[in-house]
Design a protein around this motif. Structure first.
Motif, short mmCIF file in Angstrom:
data_model
loop_
_atom_site.label_atom_id
_atom_site.label_comp_id
_atom_site.label_asym_id
_atom_site.label_seq_id
_atom_site.Cartn_x
_atom_site.Cartn_y
_atom_site.Cartn_z
N TYR A 184 0.84 -1.20 0.00
CA TYR A 184 0.00 0.00 0.00
C TYR A 184 0.88 1.25 0.00
O TYR A 184 1.65 1.48 0.93
N ASP A 185 0.80 2.01 -1.05
CA ASP A 185 1.51 3.28 -1.22
C ASP A 185 3.01 3.11 -1.49
O ASP A 185 3.58 3.84 -2.28
N ARG A 186 3.66 2.18 -0.80
CA ARG A 186 5.09 1.92 -0.98
C ARG A 186 5.28 0.48 -1.44
O ARG A 186 4.79 -0.45 -0.82
N ALA A 187 6.00 0.31 -2.51
CA ALA A 187 6.14 -1.00 -3.13
C ALA A 187 6.97 -1.95 -2.27
O ALA A 187 7.87 -1.54 -1.53
N ILE A 188 6.65 -3.23 -2.37
CA ILE A 188 7.43 -4.31 -1.77
C ILE A 188 7.76 -5.29 -2.90
O ILE A 188 6.88 -5.97 -3.42
N PHE A 189 9.00 -5.34 -3.29
CA PHE A 189 9.38 -6.17 -4.44
C PHE A 189 9.82 -7.55 -3.96
O PHE A 189 11.00 -7.90 -4.00
N GLU A 190 8.86 -8.33 -3.50
CA GLU A 190 9.15 -9.65 -2.97
C GLU A 190 7.87 -10.47 -3.02
O GLU A 190 6.77 -9.97 -2.76
N GLY A 191 7.98 -11.76 -3.37
CA GLY A 191 6.84 -12.65 -3.33
C GLY A 191 6.13 -12.77 -4.66
O GLY A 191 6.14 -11.84 -5.48
N THR A 192 5.50 -13.92 -4.87
CA THR A 192 4.79 -14.18 -6.13
C THR A 192 3.30 -13.83 -6.03
O THR A 192 2.59 -13.88 -7.02
N LYS A 193 2.84 -13.48 -4.82
CA LYS A 193 1.44 -13.10 -4.64
C LYS A 193 1.38 -11.69 -4.04
O LYS A 193 0.58 -11.40 -3.17
N THR A 194 2.25 -10.82 -4.54
CA THR A 194 2.32 -9.44 -4.07
C THR A 194 1.78 -8.50 -5.15
O THR A 194 2.17 -8.59 -6.31
N TYR A 195 0.89 -7.62 -4.75
CA TYR A 195 0.32 -6.60 -5.62
C TYR A 195 0.69 -5.22 -5.06
O TYR A 195 1.10 -5.10 -3.92
N TYR A 196 0.52 -4.21 -5.88
CA TYR A 196 0.89 -2.86 -5.48
C TYR A 196 -0.25 -1.92 -5.79
O TYR A 196 -0.79 -1.93 -6.91
N VAL A 197 -0.67 -1.11 -4.80
CA VAL A 197 -1.69 -0.08 -5.01
C VAL A 197 -1.10 1.25 -4.57
O VAL A 197 -0.73 1.43 -3.41
N SER A 198 -1.00 2.16 -5.50
CA SER A 198 -0.42 3.47 -5.20
C SER A 198 -0.74 4.41 -6.35
O SER A 198 -1.50 4.08 -7.26
N PHE A 199 -0.14 5.58 -6.30
CA PHE A 199 -0.20 6.48 -7.43
C PHE A 199 0.97 6.18 -8.36
O PHE A 199 1.96 5.57 -7.95
N ASP A 200 0.83 6.57 -9.60
CA ASP A 200 1.88 6.36 -10.59
C ASP A 200 3.04 7.29 -10.23
O ASP A 200 3.03 8.49 -10.51
N ASN A 201 4.05 6.73 -9.56
CA ASN A 201 5.09 7.55 -8.97
C ASN A 201 5.95 8.28 -10.00
O ASN A 201 6.39 9.41 -9.78
N GLU A 202 6.21 7.63 -11.13
CA GLU A 202 6.98 8.32 -12.16
C GLU A 202 6.17 9.48 -12.74
O GLU A 202 6.72 10.54 -13.05
N HIS A 203 4.85 9.27 -12.84
CA HIS A 203 4.00 10.35 -13.32
C HIS A 203 3.96 11.51 -12.32
O HIS A 203 3.87 12.68 -12.71
#
Length: 438
Positions: A184-203
């Motif tokens: 939530y809001d900050r990505a976690i780059f680990e796991g095969t059942k991980t999703y990310y909900v946030s704003f488009d940070n590069e945008h």
């Protein structure tokens, strides 16, 4: 549902808190895994698959990233049937939420907690079926809260990690127990059942860059000598994405750093850049003061958020800089940031509506809990690990908004993200009146 009743803060990014080291986290993870293996085995065996079809006759509502408004009930009530099918009437924990702290930003208590609570309730969850904790700035507490949720039967976790190591530790535990994780809001780059909900940070970064270049022209800055103060790139992958966005717009380089001496077609030249360790505003102010002393020709600046912009403005004002002469920029749409915009010291700020994140996360949790496939209109992108571009994960990327004096009333004021009293108390009644803030 356990919550904190303490609140403080100023912005919403990663902070470096006193925390467990990697070895301590690993040891803690091993202990909790050993201690909860038998009690959570039923959760593991019944964890839903994101590729399965919706349970029973309930279907996934046709929502998109544009469906969520500040009026939460109309959209989230569409999920009542799916939530009922997903929870099967259980009077036990189904979704656990762990927020990071009460000090890095007032949003976690003043906005995220109530919006998440409203979203769960509107979607038909019983009080016993969801729980929202706050880690109070402690890695050990955040890991403990996540572990407790899993032990209580949670099949989905929504976690805003305090930092990278804590997020990874929680993701590994969730993976081990078959629990779906939504970062939530900050990505976690680990796991095969991980999703990310946030704003488009590069945008977000692109909006900062575009707002900056527009402001340089509007304020008539001649031969811009630019200084860039990045966010906490030592602790926060989001900070790297922000910088990549504004560096792409301003310098034509999609990179987290740009070498001094860079120029662009608008006649700008880069004097220097640096980052504020751990998003520390005080350190950021010191860094800029040193740079401004060494390079008094600096007459335009880029900052990664409002807190850093405030630190820079403090230095500039002390040096006698007048309004609408040295641009600053930011994000988070803080009351102080909005006041500086009205007073002509800041060009604008990126607004990220928390109610959108909260609803999108509860919607995603409900869909995944039901074993359904999230629609592409909601799971609309991927996020890339800035440290390793080969690592990606599915993401819901919401749309941020650039706020200036022209649209402040219709965005952050209308959404009650900041109040007229807060902004006008800082900016002054005349500045508010001139911008139509009421």
């Amino acid at each position: 549902m356990r919550v904190s009743n303490r609140s403080e803060g100023s912005d919403g990014k990663f902070r470096r808190f006193p925390r467990l080291g990697w070895l301590a986290l690993a040891a803690a993870l091993a202990l909790v895994a050993a201690g909860c293996s038998s009690s959570s085995s039923s959760s593991t065996s019944s964890a839903p698959s994101a590729s399965a079809s919706a349970t029973g006759s309930a279907t996934v509502p046709a929502v998109s990233i544009n469906s969520f408004t500040v009026n939460i009930a109309p959209t989230m009530s569409l999920f009542r049937g799916l939530a009922a099918a997903a929870t099967k009437g259980a009077n036990s924990l189904q979704v656990g939420v762990v927020l990071p702290d009460t000090t890095s930003s007032k949003r976690w208590v003043d906005f995220d907690f109530p919006y998440l609570t409203q979203a769960f309730t509107a979607a038909g969850y019983r009080t016993a079926q969801f729980r929202i904790d706050n880690a109070q700035g402690s890695d050990a507490t955040q890991l403990s809260d996540a572990t407790a949720d899993i032990n209580l039967g949670a099949k989905v976790l929504i976690v805003c990690p305090l930092d990278g190591p804590t997020g990874v530790a929680i993701a590994k535990l969730a993976q081990q127990k078959g629990v779906i994780l939504i970062a939530y809001d900050r990505a976690i780059f680990e796991g095969t059942k991980t999703y990310y909900v946030s704003f488009d940070n590069e945008h977000v970064g692109e909006l900062i860059g575009t707002g900056f270049t527009d402001c340089v022209k509007a304020w008539g800055v001649k031969s811009p000598k630019v200084y860039v103060l990045n966010g906490g790139q030592d602790t926060d992958p989001n900070a790297i994405s922000f910088a990549t966005g504004y560096n792409k717009v301003v310098w034509g380089q999609s990179a987290k750093t740009v070498a001094a001496g860079a120029t662009n077609s608008l006649g700008m030249s880069l004097v220097a850049e640096n980052f504020a360790p751990g998003w520390d505003n005080t350190k950021g102010g010191t860094i800029f003061q040193q740079a401004y002393t060494a390079h008094p020709q600096i007459n335009a600046t880029i900052e990664a958020n409002d807190g850093l912009a405030n630190s820079v403005i403090t230095v500039l004002k002390a040096a006698g800089v007048k309004p609408k002469s040295v641009p600053t920029v930011g994000q988070d749409a803080t009351a102080q940031g909005m006041a500086w915009v009205l007073q002509g010291y800041q060009c604008g700020s990126v607004y990220k509506a928390v109610y959108k994140e909260a609803q999108a996360s509860v919607a995603m949790a409900t869909i995944l809990l039901a074993g359904a496939t999230p629609p592409s209109s909601l799971l609309n992108g991927t996020t890339v690990d800035p440290a390793n571009p080969s690592i990606t994960e599915p993401a819901t990327l919401l749309t941020p908004v650039w706020v200036t004096a022209a649209n402040m009333q219709s965005t952050v004021i209308a959404d009650k993200f900041v109040t007229p009293a807060e902004v006008c108390g800082l900016a002054g009644a005349s500045a508010c009146s001139a911008a139509g803030i009421h």
